[in-house]
Structures are given as C-alpha cells and as structure tokens.
Design a protein around this motif. Structure first.
Motif, short mmCIF file in Angstrom:
data_model
loop_
_atom_site.label_atom_id
_atom_site.label_comp_id
_atom_site.label_asym_id
_atom_site.label_seq_id
_atom_site.Cartn_x
_atom_site.Cartn_y
_atom_site.Cartn_z
N ALA A 127 38.40 39.45 36.62
CA ALA A 127 39.69 40.26 36.51
C ALA A 127 40.63 39.68 37.18
O ALA A 127 41.62 40.08 37.39
N GLY A 128 40.46 38.37 37.93
CA GLY A 128 41.21 37.96 38.75
C GLY A 128 41.88 38.65 40.00
O GLY A 128 42.89 38.63 40.41
N LEU A 129 40.95 39.54 40.49
CA LEU A 129 41.10 40.43 41.73
C LEU A 129 40.86 39.63 42.94
O LEU A 129 39.89 38.78 43.20
N GLY A 130 41.99 39.59 43.76
CA GLY A 130 41.90 39.20 45.05
C GLY A 130 41.01 39.89 46.05
O GLY A 130 40.73 41.41 45.97
N VAL A 131 40.27 39.16 46.94
CA VAL A 131 39.33 39.81 48.09
C VAL A 131 39.62 39.25 49.24
O VAL A 131 39.69 38.15 49.67
N VAL A 132 39.85 40.45 50.18
CA VAL A 132 40.14 40.04 51.59
C VAL A 132 38.77 40.69 52.41
O VAL A 132 38.60 42.05 52.36
N TRP A 133 38.05 39.85 52.94
CA TRP A 133 37.03 40.55 53.75
C TRP A 133 37.69 40.73 55.09
O TRP A 133 38.07 39.68 55.86
#
Length: 318
Positions: free
Chosen positions: A78-84
């Motif tokens: 989905a081209g979704l950004g992830v910030v941990w």
C-alpha cells in the motif's frame, strides 16, 4: 492444482488512494497488528478494529506493538510509511515501496542536489517559502541560516508570550524523553509527528529522504529540510498550546500527537506537502504519476523496455 491465495488480491496501483487524499497518520501502542484482507487488523485490550491500509499515510508504532509478516506485506503493497516510536523518544524509521513506482522525482532531486548552483537555488526556494515578503535570491547559505535562526527564536518567544508558557531554550535528551521540561517534551513529540508525515510523503512520491539541500550527511537529511518548512506554522504553536493546557499531564506526548493529527487534517497539510515537494524539485503537479520503465542509452536516449534488442552497429542500425 494451484493453491488459492487467502484474502484479497494485491491491489493495483490505480486502486490505492493518492497520498494527498489519505489520513495523515495513526498512532498505535500495546497492540497486535495482523492482516484481514486489505485492512490492518488491530487487536488490543479494547477489542478489534480493521483499518484500510490504502487510506493511511503513515503508521506510528509505539511501545508494545507486535506486527505479523502478513501485516508488513500489506503495508509495503500500500506504500504506507511506518515510524517506529520507541520509549523515551527513541525513533527508528522504515517505509514501504514508493506509492507511484516512478523514479521521476528521485532523478530530478539527484540532479538538483548534485550541482552547487541548483542546490543553492532549491535552498533559497525553501527559505523563500518561509519568508514570502523577503527577497532571498542573492543571499548566501550562511546568511540564510542566520535569517532562519533569528526567525525561529522569534517564533518561540511569540508563542511563549501567546500562551504564557515559560521559555528558555530548546533542550532535550534523545535517549531520555522524560528528562525534558513539559514544553521540550511537547516540542519533541510535535516535531516527530511532523517528521513522520514528511518522511511518508517523500517516500510515497518516490523521492529520497537522504538527499538534502540544507541538511546533509544523514539518511533523513531531506526529511529535516522538508519538515522545517512547516514547524513555525504547525509543530511549534501546537506544542506551546498543548503545554499551556496539559503542562502537568504525564502523557503530554500523546496529547501533542493528537493535537498534531487534528492540525494536519484542519490545515489540509498533506495536499499542501505534495504540491510543495513537487514544486521544490521543479516538477509539475501531475509528475511522477506514470508507472513506466525505460532503458537508458548514452546515444539514443530512452529506449523501450521489454524488447529483445539485437546487436547494433555504431550508426544505430541492426
């Protein structure tokens, strides 16, 4: 007989929501994430909820989050950004494949940042966006930095006067979030939310987070460049307003993130970010939408991909 794949099929690019139309970000903590068809299934002590992955811009994952391989597969598709988001303010960053699958913006960015004159031009353009009434076309980088430093100091003082929140200076320990004063903790949380959204837009459009024009030498240099365009309008005022209201709240970071989320939505910041990013890199608003692969040739220019080429003579004939 081939085994039928469980769940929904992988979405085509045209089926995914454009980044400018997505929800800015979702913060989760102490939850288990899995995949249910084309949605991220979130399980916590309050129950289960399914979130459409294609309608999110960035997912902020806090302490206590477990993610399955199937969920990460969907996030990448989905081209979704992830910030941990770790405890005490420690962050790590990751992201899925660029949403548009085009290298147009990346190539434009690399070209601009690789030439001293064009790099300075983009840096001036970024400062001009923050000083629309001033002519910065002849200023050096040193002069631009001085102008920006004075401006940010004045923003802090103005916000302190507006809210009544005492202000001395920006100070924080990236390894100990709780050691900071309430306003510094709020500023850290607000800036991180802005960095996360900036990172997601840059990545989704296919640009590079590491090729900065003002900041350099870090894999997030362009994220810091891009986020700086909006700090005086978003993260700094929000942090002071939240501190005025929740100064004694032990969870001021969560309150700040919620306030930033609302400010992003109310200000339609995603739409603005997409337009600003393409403008900075000298591209039209519809640039980078086509999913086209070509072959590069030093003499003939771009050539068709997927064609069986025979050996060519020097004059280009077969």
């Amino acid at each position: 007989m081939a085994k039928k794949q469980a769940g929904a099929k992988k979405p085509e690019r045209y089926e995914l929501g454009r980044v400018r139309d997505r929800i800015t970000f979702l913060y989760l903590e102490h939850a288990k994430l899995s995949r249910q068809d084309s949605a991220i299934q979130v399980l916590d002590e309050q129950g289960i909820v399914c979130v459409p992955a294609a309608m999110l811009s960035v997912l902020m994952l806090g302490p206590g989050v477990d993610v399955t391989h199937r969920a990460m597969e969907l996030i990448g598709e989905a081209g979704l950004g992830v910030v941990w988001v770790g405890e005490r303010g420690v962050r790590q960053y990751a992201y899925g494949r660029a949403l548009n699958h085009s290298s147009t913006l990346l190539e434009a960015q690399a070209k601009l940042v690789s030439n001293k004159r064009s790099r300075l031009m983009v840096a001036r353009k970024m400062y001009q966006m923050r000083f629309p009434q001033d002519d910065v076309s002849q200023l050096t980088m040193q002069q631009l930095r001085g102008k920006e430093g004075a401006r940010v100091r004045q923003v802090y003082l103005d916000e302190s006067q507006r809210t009544g929140v005492a202000w001395e200076r920006r100070t924080y320990d990236p390894d100990d979030f709780e050691a900071g004063s309430p306003i510094n903790k709020a500023l850290t949380a607000a800036h991180q939310a802005l960095y996360g959204l900036s990172y997601s837009v840059i990545s989704a459009l296919g640009a590079s987070a590491g090729l900065g024009f003002v900041h350099t030498g870090h894999d997030l240099s362009f994220v810091y460049d891009f986020a700086d365009l909006y700090k005086a309008e978003y993260s700094i005022p929000v942090a002071f307003s939240v501190t005025e209201k929740y100064a004694e709240d032990s969870d001021i970071g969560s309150e700040t993130r919620r306030a930033m989320r609302d400010a992003f939505v109310d200000g339609k910041l995603l739409i603005r970010m997409v337009k600003d990013l393409k403008s900075l890199l000298g591209m039209t608003d519809d640039a980078g939408e086509a999913d086209v692969v070509s072959l590069w040739d030093d003499r003939l220019g771009l050539q068709k991909f997927g064609v069986q080429y025979h050996e060519l003579q020097e004059d280009g004939s077969r």
